[in-house]
Motif scaffolding. Structure first.
Motif, PDB file in Angstrom:
ATOM      1  N   ASP A   1      69.100  26.860  33.608  1.00  8.25           N
ATOM      2  CA  ASP A   1      70.269  27.689  33.906  1.00  8.25           C
ATOM      3  C   ASP A   1      70.397  28.789  32.851  1.00  8.25           C
ATOM      4  OD1 ASP A   1      72.682  28.827  34.470  1.00  8.25           O
ATOM      5  OD2 ASP A   1      73.839  26.970  34.491  1.00  8.25           O
ATOM      6  N   PRO A   2      70.283  30.076  33.232  1.00 12.04           N
ATOM      7  CA  PRO A   2      70.353  31.169  32.245  1.00 12.04           C
ATOM      8  C   PRO A   2      71.659  31.172  31.457  1.00 12.04           C
ATOM      9  CG  PRO A   2      69.595  31.976  34.379  1.00 12.04           C
ATOM     10  CD  PRO A   2      70.071  30.577  34.594  1.00 12.04           C
ATOM     11  N   GLU A   3      72.754  30.750  32.073  1.00 15.06           N
ATOM     12  CA  GLU A   3      74.040  30.735  31.378  1.00 15.06           C
ATOM     13  C   GLU A   3      74.036  29.717  30.242  1.00 15.06           C
ATOM     14  OE1 GLU A   3      76.756  32.719  31.742  1.00 15.06           O
ATOM     15  OE2 GLU A   3      75.392  33.882  33.010  1.00 15.06           O
ATOM     16  N   ARG A   4      73.399  28.575  30.470  1.00 15.78           N
ATOM     17  CA  ARG A   4      73.351  27.530  29.444  1.00 15.78           C
ATOM     18  C   ARG A   4      72.515  27.963  28.248  1.00 15.78           C
ATOM     19  NH1 ARG A   4      77.661  25.396  31.024  1.00 15.78           N
ATOM     20  NH2 ARG A   4      77.621  24.349  33.041  1.00 15.78           N
ATOM     21  N   LEU A   5      71.541  28.833  28.485  1.00 16.44           N
ATOM     22  CA  LEU A   5      70.639  29.220  27.412  1.00 16.44           C
ATOM     23  C   LEU A   5      71.306  30.157  26.403  1.00 16.44           C
ATOM     24  CD1 LEU A   5      67.332  29.791  29.412  1.00 16.44           C
ATOM     25  CD2 LEU A   5      68.224  27.703  28.404  1.00 16.44           C
ATOM     26  N   LYS A   6      72.490  30.660  26.754  1.00 16.40           N
ATOM     27  CA  LYS A   6      73.179  31.568  25.841  1.00 16.40           C
ATOM     28  C   LYS A   6      73.760  30.831  24.635  1.00 16.40           C
ATOM     29  CE  LYS A   6      74.386  34.862  29.499  1.00 16.40           C
ATOM     30  NZ  LYS A   6      75.488  35.482  30.282  1.00 16.40           N
TER      31      LYS A   6
ATOM     32  N   LEU B   1      60.276  21.568  30.359  1.00 16.45           N
ATOM     33  CA  LEU B   1      60.203  22.709  31.274  1.00 16.45           C
ATOM     34  C   LEU B   1      60.647  23.987  30.570  1.00 16.45           C
ATOM     35  CD1 LEU B   1      61.651  21.244  34.615  1.00 16.45           C
ATOM     36  CD2 LEU B   1      59.269  21.779  34.093  1.00 16.45           C
ATOM     37  N   ASN B   2      61.556  23.854  29.611  1.00 14.59           N
ATOM     38  CA  ASN B   2      62.065  25.011  28.875  1.00 14.59           C
ATOM     39  C   ASN B   2      61.333  25.093  27.534  1.00 14.59           C
ATOM     40  OD1 ASN B   2      63.529  26.932  27.434  1.00 14.59           O
ATOM     41  ND2 ASN B   2      65.459  26.357  28.391  1.00 14.59           N
ATOM     42  N   ALA B   3      60.569  26.170  27.345  1.00 17.63           N
ATOM     43  CA  ALA B   3      59.773  26.307  26.125  1.00 17.63           C
ATOM     44  C   ALA B   3      60.639  26.455  24.879  1.00 17.63           C
ATOM     45  CB  ALA B   3      58.844  27.514  26.254  1.00 17.63           C
ATOM     46  N   ARG B   4      61.947  26.730  25.068  1.00 18.31           N
ATOM     47  CA  ARG B   4      62.808  26.949  23.907  1.00 18.31           C
ATOM     48  C   ARG B   4      63.565  25.680  23.504  1.00 18.31           C
ATOM     49  NH1 ARG B   4      64.772  33.103  23.643  1.00 18.31           N
ATOM     50  NH2 ARG B   4      64.623  32.496  21.456  1.00 18.31           N
TER      51      ARG B   4
ATOM     52  N   GLN C   1      72.082  33.400  16.885  1.00 19.02           N
ATOM     53  CA  GLN C   1      72.014  31.953  17.111  1.00 19.02           C
ATOM     54  C   GLN C   1      70.650  31.535  17.621  1.00 19.02           C
ATOM     55  OE1 GLN C   1      73.752  28.804  17.441  1.00 19.02           O
ATOM     56  NE2 GLN C   1      74.763  29.632  15.647  1.00 19.02           N
ATOM     57  N   ARG C   2      70.032  32.391  18.379  1.00 16.85           N
ATOM     58  CA  ARG C   2      68.708  32.103  18.913  1.00 16.85           C
ATOM     59  C   ARG C   2      67.837  33.325  18.708  1.00 16.85           C
ATOM     60  NH1 ARG C   2      68.957  32.460  25.365  1.00 16.85           N
ATOM     61  NH2 ARG C   2      67.000  33.492  24.957  1.00 16.85           N
ATOM     62  N   GLU C   3      66.546  33.111  18.699  1.00 13.88           N
ATOM     63  CA  GLU C   3      65.637  34.227  18.502  1.00 13.88           C
ATOM     64  C   GLU C   3      65.640  35.146  19.713  1.00 13.88           C
ATOM     65  OE1 GLU C   3      62.090  32.653  15.570  1.00 13.88           O
ATOM     66  OE2 GLU C   3      61.820  32.477  17.730  1.00 13.88           O
ATOM     67  N   THR C   4      65.419  36.421  19.444  1.00 16.64           N
ATOM     68  CA  THR C   4      65.218  37.354  20.543  1.00 16.64           C
ATOM     69  C   THR C   4      63.842  37.086  21.139  1.00 16.64           C
ATOM     70  OG1 THR C   4      64.257  38.994  19.071  1.00 16.64           O
ATOM     71  CG2 THR C   4      66.666  39.087  19.414  1.00 16.64           C
TER      72      THR C   4
ATOM     73  N   PHE D   1      73.915  23.744  24.947  1.00 16.57           N
ATOM     74  CA  PHE D   1      72.754  23.327  25.745  1.00 16.57           C
ATOM     75  C   PHE D   1      72.312  21.914  25.342  1.00 16.57           C
ATOM     76  CE2 PHE D   1      68.124  22.902  25.909  1.00 16.57           C
ATOM     77  CZ  PHE D   1      67.822  23.282  27.203  1.00 16.57           C
ATOM     78  N   VAL D   2      72.156  21.690  24.027  1.00 12.55           N
ATOM     79  CA  VAL D   2      71.696  20.376  23.546  1.00 12.55           C
ATOM     80  C   VAL D   2      72.794  19.332  23.720  1.00 12.55           C
ATOM     81  CG1 VAL D   2      70.875  19.087  21.537  1.00 12.55           C
ATOM     82  CG2 VAL D   2      70.079  21.416  21.933  1.00 12.55           C
ATOM     83  N   GLN D   3      74.057  19.723  23.503  1.00 11.92           N
ATOM     84  CA  GLN D   3      75.152  18.772  23.669  1.00 11.92           C
ATOM     85  C   GLN D   3      75.209  18.250  25.094  1.00 11.92           C
ATOM     86  OE1 GLN D   3      77.274  17.524  21.120  1.00 11.92           O
ATOM     87  NE2 GLN D   3      77.541  16.076  22.797  1.00 11.92           N
ATOM     88  N   ARG D   4      74.938  19.131  26.047  1.00 10.96           N
ATOM     89  CA  ARG D   4      74.935  18.691  27.454  1.00 10.96           C
ATOM     90  C   ARG D   4      73.779  17.731  27.725  1.00 10.96           C
ATOM     91  NH1 ARG D   4      78.206  21.352  31.092  1.00 10.96           N
ATOM     92  NH2 ARG D   4      79.455  23.025  30.202  1.00 10.96           N
TER      93      ARG D   4
END
Length: 730
Positions: free
Chosen positions: A319-324, A368-371, A643-646, A329-332
């Motif tokens: 979900d792109p919204e969760r990746l923000k 599935l998510n490389a990040r 918070q996250r890398e570009t 994301f991890v808490q979920r």
């Protein structure tokens, strides 16, 4: 004198028995049997009768005695059978039961009279013992009579049906009659009752299951099925043979569970998925306990649950919204894991098969998510920086244990290590960690999971911090009097191999700072020969004393980059972003974040910006904000942290990880080939993958390239006959 042998002569004349002795004696015994069956046994002398039977056997009239017994008992049982058949309605079973009890009592007395025949004549002639004979005759004459056999079965089955429909029946009578069938032999019970009982039960439960499927939701259906199963087990305990329990429960399980498994677990709005979503632990536990009784039952539940968890997890991680928000994301993910751990604990009896399926599902969608490795490290960083609101270190420990579970699912553990090292470095250098104990605890967990090699550099970072503290104590002790009004300096000396230091451009430090830095450089290099020092301004921080309008004074806690920017305004009122970059040599991406935090964060805007906008352009102007006010004397100004890398930064990190993997892959290839000497290509790929999978899953294409590189450097060679075979060169 010679003694003559002494002998006893036989009777000269044999005793001649009465020619009518056998007939007369039998008549006495026959009369006694009639009296026993007619309930007139009180006037009989059992001692005399026993003696008569004894004498008949003794005088070789056993055949007459035995055949007469069979004839007499058969005659009486025919009369009993007729009286039973004439019984009407529900009285039929009561009459049958009473006659059976009478027959057993009569049989006991007859056996007592004929005990000598039973012990001597019967075994010698391979005849049936009296008691067994009586049971066999009851079976053949009474139970298997043309009218009684079918009527008994129908009546018993009707009573069972009535009880299933909620009526109260005489269970004691039922128990007596089924015990009667058991006494007549297991085969009689099975053929005359159990076989038909199971057949009509299958029909009954087949219809009932279909009715429930059409009218009930999954939870209600399972409750009804469980109740029916319990009723049948109770029925067996009250009036059926214990061996019938497994047979009747198989019928209920097949008709109500096995034949409808797929329909139940996939039932719309109430099936397994809805139970999982709504945390219906009681219904889930009931489904588990019922489905485990049938073949493939738990496999069906497990497959549907695994499929649902995979789909749910996939939606979450993609979900792109969760990746923000990496922390959210991890808490979920942790919440999802807690949810299904609780389901397995409370509803599925901690079944290891389900736990393995859950682990497999999480491993599938997390990768599935490389990040995911980066986000898990960011989550750890957030918790070790801020801690948990209102909780102690023990609760932080629990959270770290949960995070370790997610870490185990990662296939690219080396990517996590890369990010974790960066985040740990920032926490240690800024002093922003809840406790060293929590940091060291996590490193111990990582070492337990991945081995010493994984954490050796992380432990080296802690060693450097301790060494740097001791060194600063020595530096201050030897140069304390020389500082005067100079700034106070605190330095951490970082070992290049242990810390994630990058060759960043040298920042132009203010002249006030350079003097102190040179003093430290001279002290350090004087104590350690052959070393080089390179300042990492992007990792430091500073405390500045600032005076604003009306003489208001504050102490500002800022990063080293922010200090360099603010010090410029001691000699300038207005500077553009481009001018600041030229004066400080701070990389533009870092400079923009510094200026954003100094000018755009409400309550901490010690600079003013024109024009006022979130984005910063090179020609934007900045002014010292002499109107700045704060309730606090010491104002902490954080940097606007990404918070996250570009995406470009993420690609760069990936490239560095791939470069780091090359020597690890080569080392694994050499280890394999050194031990095996000769090995085929696919086997090399398999064994190298097995060795490295604890840290990452190497790409077969990359392994092939590393093999080619080792061949070029003459560590390996190809077999001259089979090009797919490799040889190790010692």
């Amino acid at each position: 004198m010679k003694k003559r042998p002494f002998t006893i002569e036989a009777y000269k004349h044999r005793m001649v028995a009465d020619p009518n002795y056998a007939e007369k004696t039998w008549k006495i015994l026959e009369h006694a049997i009639h009296e026993i069956y007619n309930h007139n046994a009180s006037g009989l002398s059992f001692e005399e009768l026993y003696r008569n039977a004894y004498n008949m056997v003794l005088h070789k009239f056993g055949d007459k005695l035995y055949s007469g017994l069979v004839t007499t008992m058969t005659s009486h049982l025919r009369q009993i059978s007729q009286s039973i058949e004439s019984a009407q309605g529900e009285v039929f079973l009561e009459v049958l039961n009473r006659k059976w009890i009478d027959h057993n009592e009569s049989l006991q007395m007859i056996r007592d009279i004929l005990m000598y025949m039973d012990r001597t004549y019967v075994p010698s002639k391979n005849k049936t013992h009296v008691h067994e004979l009586g049971l066999n005759l009851w079976r053949d004459v009474v139970i298997h009579s043309s009218k009684t056999r079918a009527r008994l079965l129908d009546t018993l089955l009707d009573l069972v049906l009535r009880e299933r429909n909620g009526e109260v029946i005489n269970r004691g009578l039922m128990r007596n009659l089924t015990n009667m069938l058991m006494d007549l032999g297991l085969s009689v019970y099975q053929k005359d009752f159990e076989k038909h009982f199971l057949e009509i039960s299958a029909t009954f439960y087949c219809r009932e299951a279909q009715k429930f499927i059409e009218s009930c939701d999954c939870g209600d259906y399972l409750r009804k099925a469980e109740r029916r199963l319990n009723e049948e087990m109770e029925r067996v305990s009250h009036y059926l043979d214990p061996r019938s329990e497994s047979e009747i429960t198989k019928v209920v399980e097949k008709e109500m569970i096995e034949n409808h498994m797929q329909t139940l677990v996939r039932m719309e709005n109430s099936g397994l998925v809805n139970m999982l979503m709504d945390d219906k632990y009681e219904d889930l536990g009931r489904m588990y306990n019922l489905f485990r009784r049938v073949p493939s039952g738990l496999t069906t539940v497990k497959d549907v649950m695994t499929s649902f968890i995979r789909d749910t997890g996939k939606q979450l991680v993609m979900d792109p919204e969760r990746l923000k928000d990496p922390v959210d994301f991890v808490q979920r993910l942790l919440d999802l894991k807690d949810k299904y751990d609780k389901v397995i604990t409370m509803a599925f009896n901690n079944d290891k098969t389900f736990q393995n399926a859950l682990n497999s599902a999480f491993e599938y969608f997390i990768n599935l998510n490389a990040r995911s490795p980066e986000f898990i490290s960011l989550f750890v960083d957030d918790k070790l920086r801020r801690g948990l609101k209102g909780v102690g270190e023990e609760d932080v420990e629990i959270v770290l244990d949960k995070v370790m579970m997610l870490f185990r699912y990662l296939q690219e553990k080396d990517v996590f290590e890369k990010y974790y090292k960066q985040h740990l470095a920032k926490r240690l250098l800024s002093g922003k960690t809840i406790s060293d104990e929590a940091e060291r605890s996590l490193i111990v967990k990582l070492k337990t999971e991945c081995g010493y090699q994984f954490t050796s550099k992380l432990e080296g970072m802690f060693t450097d911090m301790k060494t740097s503290y001791d060194m600063m104590q020595g530096f201050l002790a030897s140069h304390g009097a020389d500082f005067g009004d100079c700034p106070t300096l605190s330095v951490q000396v970082l070992t290049t191999g242990s810390w994630p230091t990058q060759s960043s451009p040298q920042c132009n430090l203010p002249s006030e700072i350079l003097g102190v830095c040179e003093k430290f450089r001279a002290y350090y290099l004087g104590a350690h020969s052959g070393r080089r020092l390179s300042w990492q301004a992007n990792m430091g921080n500073a405390d500045l004393k600032a005076t604003f309008g009306n003489g208001r004074k504050h102490e500002l806690n800022v990063s080293t980059y922010q200090m360099c920017v603010l010090m410029l305004f001691n000699n300038a009122d207005r500077l553009t972003c481009k001018e600041i970059e030229q004066a400080t040599a701070i990389p533009m991406s870092d400079l923009k974040r510094c200026l954003q935090s100094l000018a755009l964060v409400k309550g901490k805007n010690v600079l003013r910006k024109e024009p006022m906008s979130k984005d910063i352009a090179e020609d934007d102007a900045f002014f010292f904000n002499d109107k700045f006010t704060s309730k606090l004397f010491k104002v902490k100004i954080g940097t606007v942290v990404a918070q996250r890398e570009t995406e470009p930064e993420n690609i760069e990190t990936r490239q560095r990880v791939e470069e780091d993997r090359k020597p690890q892959i080569e080392a694994a290839i050499v280890r394999v080939m050194k031990s095996r000497r000769i090995l085929e290509h696919n086997n090399v790929i398999a064994e190298v993958t097995k060795q490295l999978q604890a840290r990452f899953y190497p790409n077969p294409v990359v392994i092939k390239k590393r093999i080619e590189s080792l061949i070029e450097r003459e560590f390996l060679e190809r077999d001259k006959v089979d090009r797919k075979m490799y040889r190790y060169l010692a």
